[in-house]
Every structure is written in C-alpha cells, then in structure tokens.
Design an enzyme around this catalytic site. Structure first.
Site, PDB file in Angstrom:
ATOM      1  CE1 TYR A 124     -84.987  73.347 143.892  1.00 26.69           C
ATOM      2  CE2 TYR A 124     -86.063  73.713 141.711  1.00 26.69           C
ATOM      3  CZ  TYR A 124     -84.942  73.272 142.395  1.00 26.69           C
ATOM      4  OH  TYR A 124     -83.731  72.907 141.717  1.00 26.69           O
ATOM      5  CD  GLU A 212     -81.395  73.605 143.582  1.00 23.20           C
ATOM      6  OE1 GLU A 212     -81.919  72.510 143.170  1.00 23.20           O
ATOM      7  OE2 GLU A 212     -80.188  73.463 144.514  1.00 23.20           O
TER       8      GLU A 212
END
Lengths: 403, 301
Positions: A124, A212
């Site tokens: 992530y 993101e």
C-alpha cells in the site's frame, strides 16, 4: 475533484510511474479494438470505471457480481465487459442507488499473482496532506489490497509514514526509508525508490489532494506496478491545471450539486426531509445539527456564501424543491453586513417565482433585522418567522411533523 | 488589553483597490479602525478615499509599513496571488498577516506555512473572517476590525472567542452581546486545512490576556486542532471555557479522503470531539443557539 482509475494511470505513466498496460473504452463497439491493443496472453482484467471504491466486491443491480474481473481469455473479457457496461454497480461506497458504468478499462494481467518465494506481493502506498503538521505525508504498508483503515485499526505497526518538508521536497533517503520499510532489496528496492520519487513528483506538481496506490504489486517477473490508482485533486488549484480539468466526468457528480455550483451555492444532498438554506459553511452545518437536535432530519447542506441575493435564493429553492423528500424549508441567515430587509425581499420574490407551497420558516438576524421581519410579515405569504436558531428549528420540525 | 490587535493598531490592506478589499476597508474605517495604508502593486502613489479619510496606496508591503507604521495586514488578494501576498508580509516583518482570501491552493499554503517558521510574523487564516477587538464607542465603534466581520454586533468586554467559521463566530458574539457580555478579542482562524494559527495558539494568548476572563471555542469536524486545544485547556487553562462543535449531521466521507482517516484517527467526528471537550471540563453547547448560555452556566461574568 476525483478522476477515474484509467485517467490516474495515464497520468502515472506520464510521470514514469509503472502501471499495467491498458485501454479504456465507452462503447461495446470498441471492445475488440481495445483488446487488440494489449497483450491478452496472460489474461485480462476487466474494470468498471466509477468514482467509488469497493468495485471488486460490488454487485450490479441486475445481479451480476463483481465490478472488477480477471478474465483468462479474450472471449471471457468480452462477456464480462458487456455485462458491466451500461449496468449499475452498487458498492460499499456508492449508496443503494449505485453508479452507472459508462467506461470499461481493459488491462494486461500477465504475471500477476504470488511471487515464486511465496511472499506476500501486495503493498500500500499513499500521499496526502498531514493536517497536524501541514506537511505532505507518504503512507506505506506491507498490507496491500485491503482497507487501510482496517490495517490502521488492527495492525498499526504495519503502517509506515514519512513527512516531506515542503521547503526541500522529498529526499532520496526518505524514498529509501519507504523502500526499506516495505522489505525490498536488490532490483525491487531500486524500483520502489524510483516509483515513490516519481509518485511524489506527480502529487506535488499536479496539486493532488490524495494519491493512493492499493495495491502496489510485485509481478512474477519481479516488476513493481501500480495495480490500482485513486487520485483526487485540490479544487482550489484547478485553475492552473487545465489538463486535469479536462478529465472531469460530470456523469459521476450529483446533477443538483453541479447546478448549485453555477450559482455560487455549495449544496450536498442528504436523506432527510427538512431542507435548509444558510449563509456560511459553519452556520450551514450547525443548522443541520440543530434540526436533528429538535427531532427533525436535514435534507441537505446548502451554503449561499457571504451574501444571499434574490437570484441565489431562487436558484436554491429550485434545487431544494427538486428533492421529492423535502417537506419543509428552514432559511437561516445571519446578515452581518448585508441588509436583512434586502434579503427578506429576495426571499419573498423567490417564494413567488417558485410557487413554493411547503412550510417555510425564516430566521433572520443582523443588520436592519426589524425591517426585514416586517417585510416578511407584510408579504401576505405564510412565512413563519423564527427568533433564534433554536426557535426556528423547533418551528419547522413541528410544521413538518404535523403534516 | 486584548490579544493580537488593539484599538490603535495600524492596519494596511493588501488588495484595497479590488471590490472586496475596498468594501471592507470602508467598513473598517467606518468602525473607526486605523486603516493607514493600502497595497496594490503598480498603483503606488494613488489614494484610497472614504468619508473624508485619505489612505495612501503603496506598491509593496515593506514600503507601506515603513511609511505609515502599519504593523498588521488584512489580505484580500485573489486566490492565485494570495500566498505571495502572505509571504510579502513575512518579508516585511509585520506583526500579523490576516488572510481573508478563500480558495488558496493547499500547496501554496503548505509552502507559505513552512516559510513562516522562524519569522516573527504571525499568520491568521486564510479563508477566515478576521479579527475584531471591539471598541468602547457606540455599537463597539472605535475598535480594531480586520477582515469581514460585522463590527456593530460586538461589545467590549471580557470574553475571548475563537472559531474556524465566520457566521458561527457572529452567532456566538451576538448571543454574548444580547446578554450584556462583551468580548475582549474575537479571532476567526479560518476553515482551510492549512492555516497559520490554530485554536490552541489563540487559546494560549487568551489564557495569558489579563482582560479575558472566559473563552468560547467553536470548532467543527475534521482534523484534530480542537482536540489538541481541549487537552491543553484541561492541563493549563485558568479560565472557564465553553465550546461548540459543528457537523454532528455531516455525512461521513464527503470531505475526508480515504487515507485521511488514518492520519486523523478516530477523533475527527463531532461526537468524538464533543466527548473530549466534556472530558476536558469544557461546557459544551448542545446547539449553536446555546453557545453564550453554555458559557454563562459556568461563568457568572
């Protein structure tokens, strides 16, 4: 402003951030051409393009499951794409109404999956503003492919953050810190340093509100790729990025919110039945709160800004009345500088122009308020006057509940 | 006393020749505030006139400060140029820059705030209503009004008010004034995610101000500035504090980014902030109509 995944990846590619090759199309007639442009030998990901997360786990309103599907063959990809395009996808983030899928994104899926050494291959990465420090912060985690909130709650030690000093920008050692924190070494370490550096450059140069990448993925060949991309931009900075403005998809925005913005109104629809019209964001938010406090349910947030002209109030009433749930309206104006009598006249004209029949409570306060209240009372319209916010809120709740 | 500004504080207005800046410069002059200079690059040498008062216009902030003794700037410059206007105040070593402008890009503010470190200038805002230290004349005239707040709703007294929101500040001030409770200084710190002065900064100033006897702190959802201030109040503040948090009914996720929740943690919501306020001994107003009364429940004035 939000953009689609395929648009975000096109921007990533421009900045040298590695992404899987893909093609986005808006009609079934383009499917074959699109699939001919990419390598389909290792399978294809078929991805619904909507501005909401949770697409993979979403369900279409006709029962078809999954807004993102791995398709081993071209034929299966065509079948999946046809099922998705024009269909309405409901995810955890769309609300019950869902979103109509108007663009399909095909991406190459070769070499995805677990690495030979069996190590977890999804990570992530995000960049956003840390409000506590007013510095950009890079957030990285080895726990890719799942909700970051979940990771933060259950295994906060697996989240790593780097604050970037805006005076000097991202430093090489910071990109290395991120790559080390994710456990990379050798060639993957170098790829990660490059990717983080370029992603930050993109975030900063394009005035992003948030970038993101979830998941960031290591392919079987050992390549680091941004498998998904979620990007939003700072609305205040759009004036210097016409290329970003061109990516805006009005299909993804609420028609009433777009209409409101044309009149300088800030409007957000909620699911209650008492509409409100207020000047100032803080007062607008707390007007919603006080409606709820006295047992009502607010239908919207609506900030008319510093003033409240007749045209604005008329436009606001039209937008409010476009919501069939609305059973009453509360107008709350603190006319600090503006003349309350002018505001009252505007309200009366707006009521007449829109033929408003619903209960209307008006709370005026501020400059020349007595004249404003007298004008409302003399209008012959059934406008109820509230003396304070509490008084006005109680009156509108009572009127709506009595119906 | 008061905080940040006094009745005789000398004010310059950046953007005084624009509609917005001119309008509020006139209102401040009407209120009796000492607006002594305007700044518009390229219009130096012109004069801004209102009601018999002549305000000289300068090309630069440094020149305006040097020629007129102005120590505080009110910034009404359009968003694309506003961060530059703020940085010019730092360069001129002003005491205070008050940025009214709404819509400044976040990146510009991130850079400006970083540039503020180590400088003597304090920044209030942006996207704020400004500061008012009420005067002692009719309807509080003769005070120092910097920004866009209506001056006449104030009354000189001993309550300090700090808020992100303009109209909610006016609401609180008017409730106080209607109950005969005046204000020492009212500060709107602005609604943007990056601002120059926090709730806590203002609370510390009010705590140290001998004229301030009690405080109203108004906050809203998002960020943790109110929580930070509340915890400091519990540990250090000697004065009674009432508070209100707007946004109990705001839909989650509308303004918060996905990963923002990681940074902000669970203290972002109105309910969480209200709970922390209560734990910190702050008298919480149940509704925005209750702000002054919430203070008067714990402070007799």
């Amino acid at each position: 402003m939000n953009i689609h995944e395929y648009q975000a990846k096109e921007l990533f590619a421009q900045f040298g951030v590695a992404v899987p090759k893909g093609v986005a199309v808006t009609s079934a007639a383009e499917f074959d051409d699109a699939l001919a442009k990419i390598d389909t030998s290792g399978g294809i990901m078929v991805k619904s393009q909507i501005h909401a997360g949770g697409r993979g786990k979403g369900t279409f309103t006709d029962g078809f499951k999954g807004g993102v599907k791995f398709s081993p063959t071209k034929e299966k990809a065509l079948e999946n794409a046809k099922a998705m395009l024009g269909n309405t996808l409901v995810t955890a983030q769309t609300g019950d109404a869902g979103r109509k899928v108007q663009t399909i994104y095909f991406t190459e899926a070769a070499n995805l999956g677990k690495r030979p050494d069996g190590r977890d291959d999804e990570y992530y990465l995000a960049i956003l503003l840390d409000r506590a420090t007013s510095f950009p912060v890079i957030v990285a985690s080895t726990e890719g492919g799942m909700e970051i909130e979940h990771v933060a709650h259950h295994t906060p030690e697996k989240i790593f953050k780097v604050q970037v000093d805006p005076a000097v920008g991202l430093q090489a050692f910071q990109a290395r810190q991120i790559a080390f924190s994710l456990g990379f070494s050798g060639d993957l370490f170098k790829q990660c340093v490059t990717l983080v550096t370029k992603l930050y450059q993109f975030y900063w140069e394009k005035d992003c509100a948030m970038v993101e990448v979830n998941p960031l993925l290591v392919t079987k060949e050992g390549k680091l790729l941004a498998l998904d991309a979620k990007v939003s931009f700072d609305d205040n900075a759009l004036f210097r990025h016409p290329d970003v403005v061109a990516l805006r998809d009005l299909n993804e925005e609420d028609a009433k919110e777009i209409e409101a913005s044309k009149f300088g109104l800030s409007y957000i629809a909620l699911d209650g039945n008492i509409a409100c019209l207020v000047n100032g964001a803080g007062l607008a938010m707390s007007t919603m709160d006080i409606i709820q406090h006295f047992g009502g349910s607010p239908a919207n947030f609506l900030d008319v800004g510093g003033g409240a002209t007749k045209d604005q109030v008329t436009a606001a009433f039209k937008i409010i009345l476009g919501d069939a749930n609305v059973k009453g309206i509360l107008v709350n104006i603190f006319g600090g500088i503006m003349d309350c009598n002018v505001i009252a006249t505007g309200i009366i004209e707006a009521v007449k122009e829109t033929g408003l029949k619903l209960p209307l409570v008006v709370r005026l306060e501020g400059n020349n308020v007595e004249a404003g209240k007298a004008t409302l009372a003399a209008s012959g319209l059934t406008i109820v006057s509230g003396d304070s916010m509490a008084d006005a809120a109680q009156k509108i709740v009572k009127l709506v509940n009595a119906k | 006393m008061s905080i940040l500004v006094k009745e005789d504080t000398r004010i310059l207005v950046q953007g005084i020749t624009g509609d917005f800046g001119a309008r509020h410069a006139r209102l401040s002059l009407d209120y009796g505030s000492q607006v002594v200079a305007g700044v518009t690059p390229g219009k130096g040498g012109q004069v801004f006139e209102h009601a018999g008062k002549k305000v000289p216009i300068f090309n630069t902030v440094a020149e305006a400060a040097k020629q007129t003794g102005a120590t505080v700037s009110a910034i009404f410059v359009p968003p694309p140029f506003a961060a530059d206007a703020i940085l010019e105040c730092f360069d001129a070593d002003l005491d205070l820059a008050v940025a009214i402008t709404e819509g400044i890009p976040v990146r510009d503010m991130v850079r400006a705030k970083r540039a503020m470190a180590g400088r003597r200038t304090r920044l209030i805002g942006p996207n704020c209503p400004g500061i008012v230290t009420p005067g002692r004349g009719d309807k509080s005239s003769g005070g120092c009004r910097i920004g866009i707040a209506p001056g006449y709703i104030h009354l000189r007294g001993n309550v300090g008010v700090v808020s992100r929101s303009g109209t909610l500040t006016y609401e609180a001030v008017w409730q106080l004034t209607c109950r005969g409770k005046g204000q020492s200084t009212c500060v709107g710190i602005g609604g943007d995610p990056v601002n120059g002065t926090s709730h806590l900064d203002v609370i510390k100033l009010l705590n140290d101000d001998p004229e301030t006897d009690a405080i109203i702190m108004i906050g809203e959802i998002g960020g943790n500035a109110e929580v930070e201030a509340a915890r400091w109040i519990k540990a250090h503040c000697k004065k009674p504090v009432a508070g209100f948090i707007a946004g109990a009914t705001a839909p989650a996720g509308r303004r918060m980014g996905h990963a923002g929740a990681v940074i902000g943690g669970a203290e972002d919501t109105a309910a969480a902030k209200i709970k922390i306020f209560e734990e910190c001994g702050i008298s919480v107003a149940a509704t925005p109509s209750d702000m002054a009364d919430a203070l008067l429940r714990i402070w007799k004035g």
